[in-house]
Write a protein that holds these residues in place. Structure first.
Motif, PDB file in Angstrom:
ATOM      1  N   VAL A 130       0.826  -1.211   0.000  1.00 24.15           N
ATOM      2  CA  VAL A 130       0.000   0.000   0.000  1.00 24.15           C
ATOM      3  C   VAL A 130       0.856   1.256   0.000  1.00 24.15           C
ATOM      4  N   VAL A 131       2.154   1.125   0.215  1.00 15.85           N
ATOM      5  CA  VAL A 131       3.084   2.244   0.102  1.00 15.85           C
ATOM      6  C   VAL A 131       4.159   1.872  -0.904  1.00 15.85           C
ATOM      7  N   ALA A 132       4.835   2.884  -1.431  1.00 21.96           N
ATOM      8  CA  ALA A 132       5.905   2.642  -2.393  1.00 21.96           C
ATOM      9  C   ALA A 132       7.155   2.137  -1.662  1.00 21.96           C
ATOM     10  N   GLU A 133       8.096   1.566  -2.402  1.00 29.57           N
ATOM     11  CA  GLU A 133       9.312   1.038  -1.791  1.00 29.57           C
ATOM     12  C   GLU A 133      10.325   2.138  -1.480  1.00 29.57           C
ATOM     13  N   GLU A 134      10.211   3.287  -2.143  1.00 26.07           N
ATOM     14  CA  GLU A 134      11.189   4.340  -1.951  1.00 26.07           C
ATOM     15  C   GLU A 134      11.167   4.843  -0.508  1.00 26.07           C
ATOM     16  N   GLN A 135      12.343   4.968   0.093  1.00 30.54           N
ATOM     17  CA  GLN A 135      12.438   5.371   1.500  1.00 30.54           C
ATOM     18  C   GLN A 135      12.447   6.894   1.627  1.00 30.54           C
ATOM     19  N   HIS A 136      11.315   7.510   1.304  1.00 33.52           N
ATOM     20  CA  HIS A 136      11.173   8.951   1.510  1.00 33.52           C
ATOM     21  C   HIS A 136       9.717   9.242   1.828  1.00 33.52           C
ATOM     22  N   THR A 137       9.435  10.501   2.179  1.00 26.37           N
ATOM     23  CA  THR A 137       8.104  10.901   2.616  1.00 26.37           C
ATOM     24  C   THR A 137       7.612   9.943   3.710  1.00 26.37           C
ATOM     25  N   VAL A 138       8.451   9.800   4.713  1.00 28.89           N
ATOM     26  CA  VAL A 138       8.154   8.945   5.862  1.00 28.89           C
ATOM     27  C   VAL A 138       7.521   9.815   6.953  1.00 28.89           C
ATOM     28  N   ILE A 139       6.384   9.403   7.474  1.00 31.64           N
ATOM     29  CA  ILE A 139       5.728  10.166   8.540  1.00 31.64           C
ATOM     30  C   ILE A 139       6.497   9.962   9.846  1.00 31.64           C
ATOM     31  N   ARG A 140       6.957  11.063  10.431  1.00 32.73           N
ATOM     32  CA  ARG A 140       7.656  10.957  11.718  1.00 32.73           C
ATOM     33  C   ARG A 140       6.788  11.416  12.877  1.00 32.73           C
ATOM     34  N   GLN A 141       5.751  12.239  12.576  1.00 26.13           N
ATOM     35  CA  GLN A 141       4.871  12.661  13.664  1.00 26.13           C
ATOM     36  C   GLN A 141       3.535  13.141  13.106  1.00 26.13           C
ATOM     37  N   MET A 142       2.470  12.890  13.860  1.00 25.83           N
ATOM     38  CA  MET A 142       1.162  13.495  13.622  1.00 25.83           C
ATOM     39  C   MET A 142       0.736  14.227  14.881  1.00 25.83           C
ATOM     40  N   LYS A 143      -0.006  15.310  14.685  1.00 29.02           N
ATOM     41  CA  LYS A 143      -0.643  15.995  15.794  1.00 29.02           C
ATOM     42  C   LYS A 143      -2.156  15.898  15.599  1.00 29.02           C
ATOM     43  N   ILE A 144      -2.844  15.381  16.611  1.00 27.93           N
ATOM     44  CA  ILE A 144      -4.278  15.154  16.529  1.00 27.93           C
ATOM     45  C   ILE A 144      -4.965  15.839  17.696  1.00 27.93           C
ATOM     46  N   ASP A 145      -5.990  16.638  17.400  1.00 28.11           N
ATOM     47  CA  ASP A 145      -6.803  17.274  18.436  1.00 28.11           C
ATOM     48  C   ASP A 145      -7.891  16.317  18.884  1.00 28.11           C
ATOM     49  N   VAL A 193       0.826  16.901   9.987  1.00 29.84           N
ATOM     50  CA  VAL A 193       1.629  15.714   9.678  1.00 29.84           C
ATOM     51  C   VAL A 193       3.037  16.200   9.365  1.00 29.84           C
ATOM     52  N   TYR A 194       4.010  15.601  10.026  1.00 29.40           N
ATOM     53  CA  TYR A 194       5.418  15.961   9.838  1.00 29.40           C
ATOM     54  C   TYR A 194       6.145  14.795   9.184  1.00 29.40           C
ATOM     55  N   PHE A 195       6.872  15.103   8.110  1.00 27.49           N
ATOM     56  CA  PHE A 195       7.600  14.088   7.365  1.00 27.49           C
ATOM     57  C   PHE A 195       9.098  14.186   7.641  1.00 27.49           C
ATOM     58  N   THR A 196       9.801  13.103   7.361  1.00 35.23           N
ATOM     59  CA  THR A 196      11.256  13.084   7.503  1.00 35.23           C
ATOM     60  C   THR A 196      11.897  13.550   6.201  1.00 35.23           C
ATOM     61  N   ASP A 197      12.579  14.680   6.260  1.00 30.41           N
ATOM     62  CA  ASP A 197      13.392  15.169   5.135  1.00 30.41           C
ATOM     63  C   ASP A 197      12.623  15.302   3.837  1.00 30.41           C
ATOM     64  N   ASP A 198      11.392  15.831   3.881  1.00 29.19           N
ATOM     65  CA  ASP A 198      10.639  15.979   2.634  1.00 29.19           C
ATOM     66  C   ASP A 198      10.574  17.428   2.159  1.00 29.19           C
ATOM     67  N   GLY A 199      10.862  18.391   3.022  1.00 33.17           N
ATOM     68  CA  GLY A 199      10.945  19.785   2.609  1.00 33.17           C
ATOM     69  C   GLY A 199       9.628  20.446   2.293  1.00 33.17           C
ATOM     70  N   VAL A 200       8.499  19.872   2.722  1.00 34.25           N
ATOM     71  CA  VAL A 200       7.196  20.457   2.420  1.00 34.25           C
ATOM     72  C   VAL A 200       6.777  21.367   3.562  1.00 34.25           C
ATOM     73  N   ASN A 201       6.094  22.452   3.220  1.00 32.11           N
ATOM     74  CA  ASN A 201       5.545  23.372   4.213  1.00 32.11           C
ATOM     75  C   ASN A 201       4.263  23.950   3.627  1.00 32.11           C
ATOM     76  N   GLU A 202       3.171  23.193   3.743  1.00 36.89           N
ATOM     77  CA  GLU A 202       1.919  23.546   3.114  1.00 36.89           C
ATOM     78  C   GLU A 202       0.751  23.206   4.038  1.00 36.89           C
ATOM     79  N   VAL A 203      -0.439  23.706   3.692  1.00 33.42           N
ATOM     80  CA  VAL A 203      -1.678  23.325   4.364  1.00 33.42           C
ATOM     81  C   VAL A 203      -2.613  22.776   3.299  1.00 33.42           C
ATOM     82  N   ASP A 204      -3.098  21.558   3.484  1.00 33.83           N
ATOM     83  CA  ASP A 204      -3.928  20.955   2.454  1.00 33.83           C
ATOM     84  C   ASP A 204      -5.373  21.514   2.507  1.00 33.83           C
ATOM     85  N   PRO A 205      -6.213  21.205   1.528  1.00 34.79           N
ATOM     86  CA  PRO A 205      -7.542  21.816   1.449  1.00 34.79           C
ATOM     87  C   PRO A 205      -8.460  21.551   2.627  1.00 34.79           C
ATOM     88  N   VAL A 206      -8.193  20.508   3.430  1.00 34.30           N
ATOM     89  CA  VAL A 206      -9.034  20.277   4.621  1.00 34.30           C
ATOM     90  C   VAL A 206      -8.393  20.843   5.878  1.00 34.30           C
TER      91      VAL A 206
END
Length: 211
Positions: A130-145, A193-206
């Motif tokens: 269900v996930v790709a084999e490439e070792q990137h975009t790994v979730i290192r932390q979520m914050k849930i209210d 959602v915080y990723f390991t070494d992905d360089g993203v800094n965005e807010v998705d539509p939800v």
């Protein structure tokens, strides 16, 4: 055990797909109801191919590296579940612990869902494809209210994690690879959602912040 997945219900399914495509996610599945029947609209089909059709998308699945994001048609934005990849031993231990906690377990051939006291679910997934084999975009932390009507440390008990930090306003559970921070709020939502070494800094539509 790997934290790999989150799911939302939303009326912004098209916006969500386009947003995550811009971040490099690949659409791997689209399933929706058209003319009373469930059908697939998978790539290489694009939104232009079914423009003007009233499709109620049950699920759109997107993958990038070690992260899997899904969303489906809803009347409002509603956080539904997170997902963890488990092996057979981990699966049996978690399901057994859910029974001890008296949390409802819905076992299926493809995946199993555990209901939590905070009205979001935890998916147990045993299929590594269900996930790709490439070792990137790994979730290192979520914050849930969540409201602290039940102590969030119960998630640590369920998933055999450690309680890493605890204050009146938040509880952090996890292991050496990933963690979940539960913030004390009235409404349940996936805050970030915080990723390991992905360089993203965005807010998705939800409204989920991605870093």
């Amino acid at each position: 055990m790997k934290l790999f997945h989150y799911h939302y219900w939303t009326h912004k399914v098209k916006e969500m797909e386009h947003f995550y495509q811009q971040l490099g996610f690949q659409t791997v599945l689209r399933v929706g109801r058209l003319d009373g029947e469930m059908q697939t609209f998978n790539p290489p089909l694009t939104w232009d191919d079914f423009k003007g059709k009233e499709i109620a998308f049950r699920i759109i699945e997107m993958v990038k590296g070690q992260t899997n994001v899904t969303f489906g048609q809803g009347k409002r934005d509603r956080f539904d579940h997170i997902g963890v990849l488990v092996n057979e031993d981990e699966y049996r231990r978690v399901v057994g612990r859910a029974a001890e906690l008296d949390w409802a377990v819905n076992e299926g051939e493809r995946r199993t869902f555990i209901a939590t006291p905070w009205k979001f679910r935890i998916e147990l997934q045993r299929r590594s494809d269900v996930v790709a084999e490439e070792q990137h975009t790994v979730i290192r932390q979520m914050k849930i209210d969540v409201p602290f009507n039940e102590h969030p440390g119960l998630v640590a008990q369920l998933l055999h994690l450690d309680v890493l930090h605890e204050e009146d306003s938040h509880v952090k559970v996890g292991n050496d690879e990933w963690s979940i921070v539960f913030n004390k709020e009235d409404d349940v939502r996936l805050q970030a959602v915080y990723f390991t070494d992905d360089g993203v800094n965005e807010v998705d539509p939800v409204g989920v912040r991605l870093n």
